[in-house]
Scaffold this active site. Structure first.
Site, mmCIF file in Angstrom:
data_model
loop_
_atom_site.group_PDB
_atom_site.id
_atom_site.type_symbol
_atom_site.label_atom_id
_atom_site.label_comp_id
_atom_site.label_asym_id
_atom_site.label_seq_id
_atom_site.Cartn_x
_atom_site.Cartn_y
_atom_site.Cartn_z
ATOM 1 C CG ASP A 144 52.835 69.941 10.589
ATOM 2 O OD1 ASP A 144 52.184 69.002 10.137
ATOM 3 O OD2 ASP A 144 52.526 70.956 11.083
ATOM 4 C CG ASP A 178 48.125 68.728 7.989
ATOM 5 O OD1 ASP A 178 47.124 68.339 9.004
ATOM 6 O OD2 ASP A 178 49.224 69.002 8.507
#
Length: 206
Positions: A144, A178
């Site tokens: 991430d 995401d």
């Protein structure tokens, strides 16, 4: 919308997602951060579990999660194929393609990153290291890097319960995959009537 066009969306998102993750993984140490704007930072973190850092406890928790993701991706893939076959609405097919691409992007991390990268603690990871990766197949961590601290500071004292506490909004760190899943779900919710026109008509008749 054809399956070919839906596949093009999926491939495009997967390329952007994986290129961004590989770049971060091979150029940033874990926790390293660059402030692009006050409200947007590049921050390298790794997610061992599900959304919001949730984990399945136990020695086989990570393996169970990865296998569940693999089963889920087959279900989403079938949903996409079936929707195209049944001439589903354009917005529905685009939404499913976005969700599929996002899910696949994070699955690639979970399945392969543990064996193709070494660890990122205190140093930049190597791609295909000689000594082997930081984990085994199906035990990789999701990369991430997108961080949007739109508000970062102490809350006013007059706010009940949380007043005076330090607060960050928006705190989660996420990635392109995401974002793709989120956009797909939002499109379905906003354009629900267009996404499921036949179902709406059947409900109206009933």
């Amino acid at each position: 919308m054809s399956l070919k066009k839906a596949s093009l969306i999926i491939v495009l998102i997967l390329i952007i997602d994986q290129v961004s993750k590989i770049y971060i993984k091979t150029n940033f140490a874990l926790g390293e951060e660059i402030k692009v704007f006050d409200w947007f930072h590049i921050l390298f973190v790794e997610n061992e579990g599900m959304a919001w850092g949730t984990k399945i406890p136990g020695a086989y928790g990570k393996l169970i999660l990865t296998l569940f993701r693999l089963v889920a991706i087959f279900g989403i893939g079938y949903w996409l194929w079936d929707s195209v076959k049944k001439n589903g609405s354009r917005i529905l097919i685009i939404s499913i393609a976005l969700i599929f691409a996002g899910a696949m992007g994070n699955i690639i991390d979970s399945v392969f990153y543990g064996i193709i990268f070494d660890g990122s603690y205190g140093h930049v990871a190597s791609f295909l290291p000689e000594g082997g990766g930081y984990s085994s197949l199906f035990h990789g961590k999701v990369v991430d890097m997108l961080y949007f601290p739109l508000y970062d500071g102490y809350l006013p004292g007059w706010i009940p319960v949380w007043g005076g506490n330090y607060f960050t909004f928006f705190e989660p760190v996420f990635n392109i995959a995401d974002s793709s899943i989120t956009i797909g779900v939002i499109l379905m919710l906003i354009f629900n009537k267009k996404a499921f026109p036949k179902q709406r008509k059947e409900e109206a008749k009933a």
